[in-house]
Design an enzyme around this catalytic site. Sequence first.
Site, PDB file in Angstrom:
ATOM      1  N   TYR A  24       0.789  -1.230   0.000  1.00 26.75           N
ATOM      2  CA  TYR A  24       0.000   0.000   0.000  1.00 26.75           C
ATOM      3  C   TYR A  24       0.827   1.289   0.000  1.00 26.75           C
ATOM      4  CZ  TYR A  24      -3.757  -3.283   0.961  1.00 26.75           C
ATOM      5  OH  TYR A  24      -4.639  -4.309   0.868  1.00 26.75           O
ATOM      6  N   HIS A 101      -8.926   2.695  -5.639  1.00 30.41           N
ATOM      7  CA  HIS A 101      -8.118   1.757  -4.850  1.00 30.41           C
ATOM      8  C   HIS A 101      -6.656   2.073  -5.080  1.00 30.41           C
ATOM      9  CE1 HIS A 101     -11.554  -0.613  -3.798  1.00 30.41           C
ATOM     10  NE2 HIS A 101     -11.930  -0.568  -5.063  1.00 30.41           N
TER      11      HIS A 101
HETATM   12  O1  CA2 Z   1      -6.071  -1.076  -2.717  1.00 31.60           O
HETATM   13  C1  CA2 Z   1      -6.945  -0.554  -2.012  1.00 31.60           C
HETATM   14  O2  CA2 Z   1      -7.083   0.652  -1.870  1.00 31.60           O
HETATM   15  C2  CA2 Z   1      -7.876  -1.473  -1.195  1.00 31.60           C
HETATM   16  O3  CA2 Z   1      -9.156  -0.846  -1.124  1.00 31.60           O
HETATM   17  C3  CA2 Z   1      -7.263  -1.585   0.184  1.00 31.60           C
HETATM   18  C4  CA2 Z   1      -8.031  -2.555   1.081  1.00 31.60           C
HETATM   19  C5  CA2 Z   1      -8.192  -3.901   0.384  1.00 31.60           C
HETATM   20  O4  CA2 Z   1      -8.994  -4.764   1.192  1.00 31.60           O
HETATM   21  C6  CA2 Z   1      -8.836  -3.757  -0.969  1.00 31.60           C
HETATM   22  O5  CA2 Z   1      -8.900  -5.023  -1.578  1.00 31.60           O
HETATM   23  C7  CA2 Z   1      -8.022  -2.826  -1.848  1.00 31.60           C
HETATM   24  C8  CA2 Z   1      -7.270  -2.797   2.381  1.00 31.60           C
HETATM   25  C9  CA2 Z   1      -6.901  -1.560   3.108  1.00 31.60           C
HETATM   26  C10 CA2 Z   1      -6.007  -1.991   4.221  1.00 31.60           C
HETATM   27  O6  CA2 Z   1      -4.986  -1.060   4.340  1.00 31.60           O
HETATM   28  C11 CA2 Z   1      -3.959  -1.433   5.140  1.00 31.60           C
HETATM   29  C12 CA2 Z   1      -2.924  -0.554   5.198  1.00 31.60           C
HETATM   30  C13 CA2 Z   1      -1.849  -0.839   5.954  1.00 31.60           C
HETATM   31  C14 CA2 Z   1      -1.794  -2.018   6.676  1.00 31.60           C
HETATM   32  C15 CA2 Z   1      -2.832  -2.914   6.617  1.00 31.60           C
HETATM   33  C16 CA2 Z   1      -3.928  -2.617   5.849  1.00 31.60           C
END
Ligand code: CA2
Length: 147
Positions: A24, A101
């Site tokens: 991310y 996303h």
């Molecule tokens: O890629 C994206 O923006 C998502 O919406 C992010 C979501 C994921 O479930 C989608 O499939 C795609 C997850 C967000 C979690 O973000 C985190 C950031 C740091 C550590 C753990 C999770």
Amino acid sequence: MANPVFILNGPNLNLLGTRQPEIYGATTLADIEAACKKRAQALGLEIDFRQSNSEGELVDWLHEAGRAGAGVVLNAGGYTHTSVAVMDAISSIEVPVIEVHLSNIHAREDYRRRSYVGEVATGSICGFGALGYQLALEAMADVLAGG
Ligand code: CA2
């Protein structure tokens, strides 16, 4: 004052920049908010930037955006792939909703390829990291201008 574009962020996005930077990135949600404020100002848009881990709160905010917003930029996080309630809330409002996303949800696990949000959104942007929010604001300005 013009109605703001609601920028709504779903579950776990408050953790951005603190964990899993390989997926991310290192940018925090506060960094994204600051960049969005700057870009919105340049585009002549007001924004209202929020994050919630609660599905019901996101549904309530979508309803609020339908009443008092110009449009919605939505990163529904994991609810993207599970929530008929979020999908129904998007369908119930008349303002444009742009899905965003950070990661390319089509290049990851199979279960991320289905987006309930994308089925009813005006358009979708994914795979460009934090830049995606800026691209979504550009697209929103165009849509709101009648583009
Ligand atoms: O890629 C994206 O923006 C998502 O919406 C992010 C979501 C994921 O479930 C989608 O499939 C795609 C997850 C967000 C979690 O973000 C985190 C950031 C740091 C550590 C753990 C999770």
